[in-house]
Design an enzyme around this catalytic site. Structure first.
Site, PDB file in Angstrom:
ATOM      1  N   LYS A  11      20.110  48.859  89.031  1.00 31.88           N
ATOM      2  CA  LYS A  11      19.230  49.139  87.897  1.00 31.88           C
ATOM      3  C   LYS A  11      18.729  47.843  87.253  1.00 31.88           C
ATOM      4  O   LYS A  11      19.496  46.917  87.046  1.00 31.88           O
ATOM      5  CB  LYS A  11      20.037  49.967  86.884  1.00 31.88           C
ATOM      6  N   ASN A  55      17.986  43.593  90.368  1.00 34.92           N
ATOM      7  CA  ASN A  55      16.610  43.687  89.892  1.00 34.92           C
ATOM      8  C   ASN A  55      16.555  43.119  88.477  1.00 34.92           C
ATOM      9  O   ASN A  55      17.381  43.457  87.636  1.00 34.92           O
ATOM     10  CB  ASN A  55      16.184  45.160  89.915  1.00 34.92           C
ATOM     11  N   CYS A  66       6.406  44.618  84.140  1.00 37.82           N
ATOM     12  CA  CYS A  66       6.475  44.628  82.668  1.00 37.82           C
ATOM     13  C   CYS A  66       5.337  43.798  82.092  1.00 37.82           C
ATOM     14  O   CYS A  66       4.875  42.852  82.706  1.00 37.82           O
ATOM     15  CB  CYS A  66       7.762  44.006  82.158  1.00 37.82           C
ATOM     16  N   GLY A 115      14.483  55.769  97.041  1.00 45.28           N
ATOM     17  CA  GLY A 115      14.428  55.860  95.577  1.00 45.28           C
ATOM     18  C   GLY A 115      14.703  57.252  95.055  1.00 45.28           C
ATOM     19  O   GLY A 115      15.845  57.726  95.046  1.00 45.28           O
TER      20      GLY A 115
END
Lengths: 306, 264
Positions: A47, A101, A132, A267
């Site tokens: 995560k 990540n 982001c 995923g």
């Protein structure tokens, strides 16, 4: 016949097989311990981690759509300090490669994260989420401008001893431009695609179904787009490509490998079937045995066009 | 972690009302580990639409072999589930989450509304089995008598004697909401623990009444959820003070102390 050889190489790293798990769909791996022999996987991507803990978006955060789902989790995570102190001890023992990540709102945040994580034992590589917004540059996402994508890659690479994988956003006109920028910035590999920006509306209340209004679409619905992008990027760059996007079955994974992906990440399928990743590892092995393929490299990029 | 992924064979599929079904599955690992209030993620189809499994509370376990689920057809997934016949199999993940906490509770009141009654039956059975002497009052509510179907009788059949009903339309029991039954049936000389599951407005009213009476209250929450195993983080609910990290229904719940979560 001997057991087929599923090993793949990214930079100097050898992976047991090409099946990884996608960030944000596999927790910190422990969540899947009851369902998957973690050491059978090629690796896990945990995560996304930021410098400070993030609370994430208010609910509702997810909505199911045809053949997929929209999410606007908002990058909820425990922050890098707690990640290192609480999650790494377990991850060091799972017997597979651990890729972390990372995400940030400024180049400095990415640099600090890269530095901190390079000092931690048990991490094989970093996967950089560049979807982001860059707060200092007025909120433009790092991942939608080739120059900014190159800059963030270089910042991470320069401050880390770990191999750098950059995860690309599909919400751009030409993903190969971003991929080239990232390659020029020193990335050892690119992974793609992140989720596609989408939306859903409740017609009775006339309100958006996500509190965040928009969210990322994932699942089988996005697979053809992901496959096309992987195929394009595999031709545009020399570094290995990791394919992501709706991979649910062995056949899906093989399609990405044929399109030129060196590895794949499972995923949303982890949500639907917690054993999906392991079943795909086993399925690829079976496919190779049945087709008398000795090495996975004989599959990678094996698309026949004529 | 006592969580399992099982290929569960359908033993029985019973239609209780036009919309409500009871599904009995052979899933020994889940059955022998489940606690009242826990749930499973149930596959409804092998196709991709709907994609996600459905979170369903465990209605009861039968011996160490079978798991029973009760569900209402609310959309495509539950409709597909209702079409499955005995002998077919579906994938089940469970038992998931934290159930009700019965430790040291002597007077327990179960308040269920609509499909929220499903997990309370499992809970009632457990209370009758373990609490000596069992003190278990059951309050059930639904829109209509038809919607309650055979449920009141099911509770009586296992030995619940204190059972009171409410329907929105007055077709059975009290004409009104089930939360309105609380002041009348919870004798103030007892220290009650109220366990509730149902639609959000109903639980909110129950929680508010419990606060007034000073009774402890445990609530079972339902949210959208993709995985059920704390990976997707989709099932966030705010804490009572509206700050700090969100709670997650699949892992921190689905049963919470009423005061842990915000009642917006």
């Amino acid at each position: 016949m001997n057991q087929p050889d599923l090993r793949i190489t990214i930079g100097d790293l050898v992976f047991r097989n090409p099946v990884l798990t996608a960030s944000g769909t596999f927790g910190y791996a422990k969540e899947f311990e009851p369902y998957v022999n973690l050491h059978h996987l090629g690796g896990v991507v945990v995560k996304g981690i930021s410098l400070e803990p993030r609370r994430g978006n208010p609910p509702p955060r997810i909505v199911e759509t045809a053949g997929g789902m929209l999410n606007a989790i908002g990058l909820e995570n425990v922050g890098v300090d707690r990640f290192i102190s609480e999650k790494m001890e377990y991850l060091r023992e799972i017997g597979t490669r651990v890729i972390v990540n990372i995400l940030g709102d400024s180049l400095e945040e990415y640099q600090t994260l890269a530095q901190r994580l390079s000092e931690v034992e048990g991490i094989s590589a970093l996967e950089v989420n560049i979807s982001c917004p860059n707060v200092k540059k007025g909120g433009v996402a790092f991942g939608t401008d080739p120059t900014m994508a190159e800059a963030v890659t270089r910042a991470v690479w320069a401050h880390s001893s770990l191999p750098v994988i950059v995860k690309l956003s599909p919400n751009v006109t030409d993903i190969t431009e971003i991929a080239r920028g990232v390659e020029a910035g020193g990335a050892q590999a690119v992974s793609l695609i992140n989720t596609l920006l989408g939306m859903a509306i409740d017609v009775r209340s006339r309100r958006p179904r996500l509190a965040n209004v928009v969210g990322g679409l994932s699942g089988p619905a996005i697979k053809p787009i992901a496959l096309r992008m992987v195929w394009q990027v595999a031709q545009a760059v020399k570094i290995p490509v990791i394919g992501i996007g709706g991979i649910t079955t062995t056949e899906d994974a093989l399609e990405f490998l044929l399109a030129g992906a060196t590895a794949i990440e499972v995923g949303t399928a982890n949500f639907v079937n917690p054993r999906a990743s392991q079943e795909i590892v086993e399925g690829i092995g079976r496919y190779m045995s049945e087709n008398r393929i000795n090495r996975i490299s004989e599959v990678i990029g094996g698309l026949v066009l004529s | 972690m006592n969580q399992f992924e099982e290929q569960a064979k359908i033993v029985r599929q019973e239609q209780l009302t036009p919309e409500i079904y009871r599904l009995t599955l052979k899933a020994p690992d889940i059955a022998s580990n489940a606690r009242p209030g826990q749930f499973v993620m149930a596959q409804t189809t092998t196709s991709y639409d709907p994609l996600l499994r459905r979170p369903l509370s465990i209605h009861q376990t039968i011996g160490n072999e079978q798991v029973q689920l009760m569900y209402k057809i609310v959309g495509k997934g539950t409709r597909m589930l209702s079409a499955l016949t005995p002998g077919k199999t579906i994938q089940l993940t469970g038992p998931l989450g934290h159930g009700f906490d019965l430790a040291g509770k002597d007077a327990i009141c179960l308040v269920g509304g609509g499909m929220g009654i499903a997990p309370l039956y499992f809970l009632a059975r457990e209370i009758l089995r373990t609490n000596k002497p069992p003190k278990c009052t059951v309050l059930l509510g639904a829109r209509t008598a038809a919607e309650l179907g055979p449920l009141p009788r099911d509770f009586m059949d296992i030995g619940v004697t204190e059972i009171f009903l409410a329907t929105d339309d007055g077709t059975l029991g009290h004409h009104g909401f089930v939360a309105e039954l609380l002041p009348k049936h919870l004798a103030p000389e007892n220290k009650w623990t109220v366990c509730t599951c149902g639609p959000h407005p109903m639980m909110k009213a129950v929680v508010s009444q419990c606060r007034k009476q000073g009774d402890e209250c445990q609530v079972s929450l339902e949210t959208m959820m993709a995985c059920g195993i704390s990976a997707c983080l989709g099932c966030a609910v705010p804490r009572s003070d509206l700050s700090g990290p969100y709670l997650h229904v699949c892992k921190d719940g689905p049963v919470f102390k009423a005061d842990e979560v915000a009642w917006l």
